[in-house]
Design a protein around this motif. Structure first.
Motif: not given
Length: 289
Positions: A154-158
């Motif tokens: 969730e908190e990643t750029e993915y």
């Protein structure tokens, strides 16, 4: 410097031969029929001699060819989606009774079963994929392990795509309305204004969900705003008369919201939406639950 006739002829032959190879590879697959002839395994068990589901079948065949050349997880995932689209079409036509061509129905049924087998095979092959879009798909199919993987990203750029932010919002919609709203707005902020599936499906869903989520929180002005944004973008929303009954307010306030809704709709369509556009109204109360 002079080049001998023999050397010149050799170079010319190499050039011509190379050109023929490239041209031949290109021209050999100029049509779907030629592609099937050159790669029979791609088209095997499909209803290739049948006019039904022609567009879905053609898209699937060419995608299978892409997978044959580059069997990446994302290409296989595209093949899976096109196979499911083909299967939905074949589910309808496989039931068509023909009085003079009973064999057609048999071929359609066989093609449908082949599509189901292909879906099962592709899903199994993608079971361990780490591609975010595939993880999200597996979650939507009931894979709880995939849900855990998805939430960890969730908190990643993915997950920085309109579709995946909308997917996150669907998880939180019954758990955290404020977070849901943030995710929906981020989904729209990530939209680049291009035509296609994102414009046709993701953007409308995000807008309708923003109206619903804000309404449930009692943010009626902003719920009305998103309803107007939907109207500006020709989405199926309540008529103006119904909206006035649902959201009573002074005419000056209504006009103010209408103007901002127009600006927001234009920004979304251009791929320039920013949640700061909402601050003009100064009506978002983050303390409401």
């Amino acid at each position: 410097m002079k080049i001998s006739r023999a050397k010149f002829n050799t170079q010319l032959a190499i050039t011509v031969f190379g050109t023929l190879l490239v041209t031949g590879c290109f021209e050999s697959n100029r049509s779907t029929a030629q592609l099937c002839e050159n790669n029979p395994s791609i088209c095997a068990k499909l209803n290739v001699q049948d006019g039904q589901c022609r567009h879905e079948r053609t898209d699937l065949i060419w995608k299978r060819f892409n997978v044959l050349k580059k069997p990446s997880d994302l290409n296989k995932f595209d093949e899976l989606m096109l196979t499911k689209k083909y299967a939905r079409c074949m589910e309808l036509v496989a039931q068509i009774e023909t009085t003079t061509l009973k064999a057609k129905k048999t071929l359609r049924t066989e093609a449908l079963f082949h599509a189901f087998d292909s879906i099962e095979r592709l899903e199994l092959e993608l079971k361990s994929s780490y591609q975010p879009s595939i993880i999200y798909y597996r979650w939507t199919q009931g894979d709880n392990e995939a849900l855990e993987q998805f939430l960890k990203l969730e908190e990643t750029e993915y997950l920085d795509t309109p579709e995946l932010q909308l997917g996150l919002a669907t998880y939180y919609v019954d758990k955290d309305k404020l977070h849901t709203i943030d995710l929906l707005q981020k989904s729209l902020m990530l939209y680049d204004g291009r035509a296609g599936k994102t414009r046709d499906k993701t953007v409308p869903e995000a807008i309708k969900s923003l109206a619903t989520a804000n309404h449930s929180l009692g943010n009626l002005d902003i719920a009305y705003l998103w309803a107007l944004v939907g109207s500006e973008m020709d989405l199926p929303v309540a008529k103006q008369a119904q909206l006035k009954l649902l959201y009573p307010m002074e005419d000056a306030r209504r006009d103010q919201i209408s103007d901002i809704a127009g600006d927001i709709a234009s920004a979304i369509e251009d791929g320039d939406f920013n949640s700061g556009l909402l601050s003009t109204l100064a009506i978002i109360d983050n303390k409401k639950e």
